[in-house]
Design a protein around this motif. Sequence first.
Motif, mmCIF file in Angstrom:
data_model
loop_
_atom_site.group_PDB
_atom_site.id
_atom_site.type_symbol
_atom_site.label_atom_id
_atom_site.label_comp_id
_atom_site.label_asym_id
_atom_site.label_seq_id
_atom_site.Cartn_x
_atom_site.Cartn_y
_atom_site.Cartn_z
ATOM 1 N N LEU A 40 -8.522 0.597 0.644
ATOM 2 C CA LEU A 40 -8.174 -0.642 1.337
ATOM 3 C C LEU A 40 -7.508 -0.335 2.682
ATOM 4 O O LEU A 40 -7.826 -0.973 3.700
ATOM 5 C CB LEU A 40 -7.245 -1.489 0.469
ATOM 6 N N PHE A 41 -6.594 0.625 2.700
ATOM 7 C CA PHE A 41 -5.913 0.961 3.953
ATOM 8 C C PHE A 41 -6.893 1.501 4.990
ATOM 9 O O PHE A 41 -6.837 1.125 6.172
ATOM 10 C CB PHE A 41 -4.810 1.990 3.698
ATOM 11 N N LEU A 42 -7.791 2.376 4.578
ATOM 12 C CA LEU A 42 -8.773 2.930 5.511
ATOM 13 C C LEU A 42 -9.695 1.845 6.056
ATOM 14 O O LEU A 42 -10.011 1.829 7.254
ATOM 15 C CB LEU A 42 -9.591 4.029 4.819
ATOM 16 N N LEU A 43 -10.136 0.929 5.191
ATOM 17 C CA LEU A 43 -10.987 -0.164 5.653
ATOM 18 C C LEU A 43 -10.235 -1.071 6.617
ATOM 19 O O LEU A 43 -10.761 -1.471 7.661
ATOM 20 C CB LEU A 43 -11.485 -0.974 4.455
ATOM 21 N N MET A 44 -8.990 -1.385 6.264
ATOM 22 C CA MET A 44 -8.192 -2.265 7.112
ATOM 23 C C MET A 44 -7.931 -1.623 8.480
ATOM 24 O O MET A 44 -8.139 -2.246 9.529
ATOM 25 C CB MET A 44 -6.867 -2.580 6.407
ATOM 26 N N ALA A 45 -7.504 -0.361 8.475
ATOM 27 C CA ALA A 45 -7.218 0.329 9.734
ATOM 28 C C ALA A 45 -8.495 0.514 10.553
ATOM 29 O O ALA A 45 -8.493 0.333 11.779
ATOM 30 C CB ALA A 45 -6.567 1.680 9.451
ATOM 31 N N GLY A 46 -9.597 0.869 9.884
ATOM 32 C CA GLY A 46 -10.857 1.079 10.589
ATOM 33 C C GLY A 46 -11.366 -0.168 11.266
ATOM 34 O O GLY A 46 -11.812 -0.124 12.427
ATOM 35 N N THR A 47 -11.300 -1.303 10.593
ATOM 36 C CA THR A 47 -11.783 -2.550 11.198
ATOM 37 C C THR A 47 -10.891 -2.980 12.362
ATOM 38 O O THR A 47 -11.384 -3.523 13.354
ATOM 39 C CB THR A 47 -11.846 -3.681 10.161
ATOM 40 N N ILE A 69 0.842 -1.193 0.000
ATOM 41 C CA ILE A 69 0.000 0.000 0.000
ATOM 42 C C ILE A 69 0.879 1.246 0.000
ATOM 43 O O ILE A 69 0.603 2.226 -0.693
ATOM 44 C CB ILE A 69 -0.946 -0.022 1.218
ATOM 45 N N GLN A 70 1.959 1.197 0.766
ATOM 46 C CA GLN A 70 2.895 2.323 0.805
ATOM 47 C C GLN A 70 3.458 2.621 -0.578
ATOM 48 O O GLN A 70 3.476 3.771 -1.031
ATOM 49 C CB GLN A 70 4.033 1.997 1.773
ATOM 50 N N GLN A 71 3.915 1.579 -1.261
ATOM 51 C CA GLN A 71 4.500 1.738 -2.591
ATOM 52 C C GLN A 71 3.497 2.341 -3.555
ATOM 53 O O GLN A 71 3.831 3.212 -4.368
ATOM 54 C CB GLN A 71 4.969 0.365 -3.077
ATOM 55 N N ALA A 108 -5.804 1.425 -3.224
ATOM 56 C CA ALA A 108 -4.919 1.225 -2.074
ATOM 57 C C ALA A 108 -5.354 2.080 -0.888
ATOM 58 O O ALA A 108 -5.331 1.625 0.266
ATOM 59 C CB ALA A 108 -3.478 1.562 -2.460
ATOM 60 N N LEU A 109 -5.768 3.329 -1.149
ATOM 61 C CA LEU A 109 -6.191 4.213 -0.060
ATOM 62 C C LEU A 109 -7.444 3.674 0.627
ATOM 63 O O LEU A 109 -7.506 3.621 1.867
ATOM 64 C CB LEU A 109 -6.458 5.615 -0.606
#
Length: 601
Positions: free
Chosen positions: A508-515, A485-487, A505-506
Amino acid sequence: MKPIKHKKLLAGIGLGFGVLLLTGCTANFCSPDDKAAMAYPYDQGATVYLSKEEYDALKAEKDENNNPTPIAKVILQEEEWSATAQALGIGIPSIAGPAIDGNPNIYKYVPFTYTAESDEAIHVRQATQLGKYTITGLSALKAQSVLNATVKTAIKNNYQLPSIYYFGIYDDYALKASLVSFEGWYTEAFPGKTFTLNSLVATLSEEQAASETDETIALNPYTVSDTNGKDAKAVAPERSVLRKSGKAKFLNFFTSKFNQSSYYQWNEEIATKYADKGFDEMDSYALPSTDFRTTYRSNITAKVSAIRSCIATRSGYYGHYGQNADWRVEMQVKDWGYAWSKGFLEGLLVYPVSWLTDTFAHGMDPALSGAGQIWAIIFVTLIIRGLLMAVSFRSTMDGQKMQALQPELAKLQAKYPNSNTSQVEKQRLSQEQMALYRRHKVKPFRQILVLIVQFPVFICVWSGLQGASSLATGEFLNLSLSDTIQQTLFNVSGWPGNAHGWWTALVLFLLMAGTQIMAMLLPKILQRVLYGRQAQTQVNNAQNSTNKTMKYVSIGMMAFTIIMGFMLPSAMGVYWFIGGVMSMLQTLITQLIMAKAKKRK
């Protein structure tokens, strides 16, 4: 030993155990053959192979002043070098002209340009010594890779650069090795059939080829002679010599027998055969120095060693390699025995995760276009997290019960107000707390033990998903699951669009961090709803050390997951998103079970 020391000791053991597993459960499954196949897209050489018609047209090109164009100058210069009495007397092959003996259609040249126009009059050996040329700058776009990076590093560090002629001679060796390898494969794969070689692309369709005795095979990997991969369609691997067999260039390159590698042997032969024999373009000053060769080897090794997606459970072409991520390469099939040879946990956990991922991905999308891989990760996550939920159900219940017991724990804390200073009260408080836990069948330390057990599973799942070749192939909403995701987020070349999966990617990151955050906070939210604000306040005032330990462990795990989800391949982000949803469901289920049990009582 005091209880608090027990907890610290367990936490320390768990951390140390996790670190050991982190370093021991991430073995790279890539074989030397896999690495050779992946290396070639990053260095396809400097020589351009093209048809005679293209070659003659480039050679005859004129600018607006009726002077030869830069490419025409290069071809004329290289033909002049190749035709000198020195070259002919030594028997040095040409670097511009016919490429393959007996094939009148395929020609070659090495595109290069001097650093400045004023340097064109400099002899190529002087230009080499002074770092006055580059292989890029005209049309050799494929050379903008590891080879080009090596040349730049050599110029920066004042290393002795090899000459243009050297690159042409070395590419001749690579071409011959690739032709031999391809012919051997083709003869075995298609008994009784023959092929003719074309410098561009196969002219017969697949249906025609199946019914014809004679099949036309491309030499180049693309439908044009010199490309960066973005403006030309790639040729199917089975129909291109260099795409299928270019890896012969790196035979033994990634083994302990480097002195038996193609690169080492060819360089030794070139030095022995052509150096110090009077031909200025190939004398000892024009050959690569030890520093140059070491830098080249280090650059290639670094590029390939960073790739881990080599666990292929069935034959095929995988990945998106090369400077423009447009190459799929053939991976050796890895079986369970190979996994066990890599290590205990690699055979026990890593390989099964990759096997499940491959099986689901190929089953739902044989073309590996992207959607099948997402479903594969979802199913693998459901299986793994389902098993972990079964194992950790009791510890989860313990955690929920401990939350529900906080009002009673607060009363005990009030009963012994001097427990922080009085050893006697502290001991009695600890005894009554443990008695309360026993009455309600709660084992506080079980949660820490379950975390210690879960940690190696997490590491091995990470390694299995990272190693799965199927996840390195195809894209989902323009996001490659093997890219981090960083890359992806730091690649702003296509922003604000989604050409490289930036928005995917953005989200996905928000969903992953939020959950992950919600999975940690949900138990407290439910406790506040079920027991009210007063009970929650009591809990905060009388929180015991076990709860503090678990709180810090939970926060640490959540932060670790979010940070690693940002830095690891996107496939892990999908895994953690689905895992977070399942953790919240697990919390809801345990709360329902506890609520029903309380009503029965």
